[in-house]
Design a protein around this motif. Structure first.
Motif, PDB file in Angstrom:
ATOM      1  N   ASN A 162     -31.509   8.357   7.700  1.00 28.63           N
ATOM      2  CA  ASN A 162     -32.728   9.137   7.864  1.00 28.63           C
ATOM      3  C   ASN A 162     -33.843   8.559   6.993  1.00 28.63           C
ATOM      4  O   ASN A 162     -33.587   7.998   5.937  1.00 28.63           O
ATOM      5  N   LYS A 218     -25.065   6.206   9.643  1.00 29.95           N
ATOM      6  CA  LYS A 218     -24.905   7.525  10.267  1.00 29.95           C
ATOM      7  C   LYS A 218     -26.160   8.349   9.996  1.00 29.95           C
ATOM      8  O   LYS A 218     -26.595   8.451   8.861  1.00 29.95           O
ATOM      9  N   THR A 265     -26.993  14.951   9.728  1.00 26.31           N
ATOM     10  CA  THR A 265     -27.171  16.083  10.630  1.00 26.31           C
ATOM     11  C   THR A 265     -27.382  17.323   9.777  1.00 26.31           C
ATOM     12  O   THR A 265     -26.776  17.465   8.709  1.00 26.31           O
ATOM     13  N   GLU A 266     -28.230  18.188  10.212  1.00 27.72           N
ATOM     14  CA  GLU A 266     -28.550  19.417   9.498  1.00 27.72           C
ATOM     15  C   GLU A 266     -29.149  19.096   8.130  1.00 27.72           C
ATOM     16  O   GLU A 266     -29.387  17.953   7.798  1.00 27.72           O
ATOM     17  N   ARG A 289     -24.819  21.319   5.553  1.00 23.70           N
ATOM     18  CA  ARG A 289     -23.668  20.404   5.604  1.00 23.70           C
ATOM     19  C   ARG A 289     -22.629  20.794   4.560  1.00 23.70           C
ATOM     20  O   ARG A 289     -21.423  20.782   4.829  1.00 23.70           O
TER      21      ARG A 289
END
Length: 129
Positions: free
Chosen positions: A50, A76, A79-80, A85
């Motif tokens: 990210n 990777k 997410t969230e 997480r």
């Protein structure tokens, strides 16, 4: 930076880490020192992709050649958000006694666990689990 291992029953074990904020070159040094310490055991290094972290994988791939060490960098997307997480993954495992931390890494991990979720910044070890 943390190195986690998994036991056959699925327990996540924190076996090596460097806690804090480091400049990029120090971060790279910690990654390759950890891989060397557990030579042949580290299967991959997950890199969050990210924001600005997207640039890390190609730089780490190049650095791997200079270090003459093999480690697979697996990008990777996160997410969230971190809190979610931690609650969805770590809390579930923790409540079922599926998280272990070696003594040398326990202080930082326990400190973060005690501060969660009140701390806005100190939760990297928890999130890495």
């Amino acid at each position: 930076f943390e190195i986690w291992a998994a036991t056959p029953d699925g327990t996540a074990c924190l076996i090596h880490g460097r806690v804090g904020y480091f400049d990029i070159l120090t971060t790279f040094r910690h990654i390759f020192e950890g891989v060397e310490k557990f030579d042949g055991i580290v299967e991959k290094c997950i890199i969050e992709t990210n924001a600005m972290q997207k640039v890390l994988k190609p730089i780490l791939d190049r650095e791997r050649e200079y270090q003459d060490q093999y480690v697979f960098f697996d990008p990777k997307p996160a997410t969230e958000d971190k809190d979610r997480r931690i609650r969805n993954t770590l809390a579930y495992m923790y409540l079922r006694n599926r998280v272990a931390v070696v003594a040398s890494e326990a202080t930082a991990f326990v400190e973060e666990r005690k501060l969660f979720p009140q701390s806005k910044w100190k939760k990297d070890a928890l999130d890495a689990a």
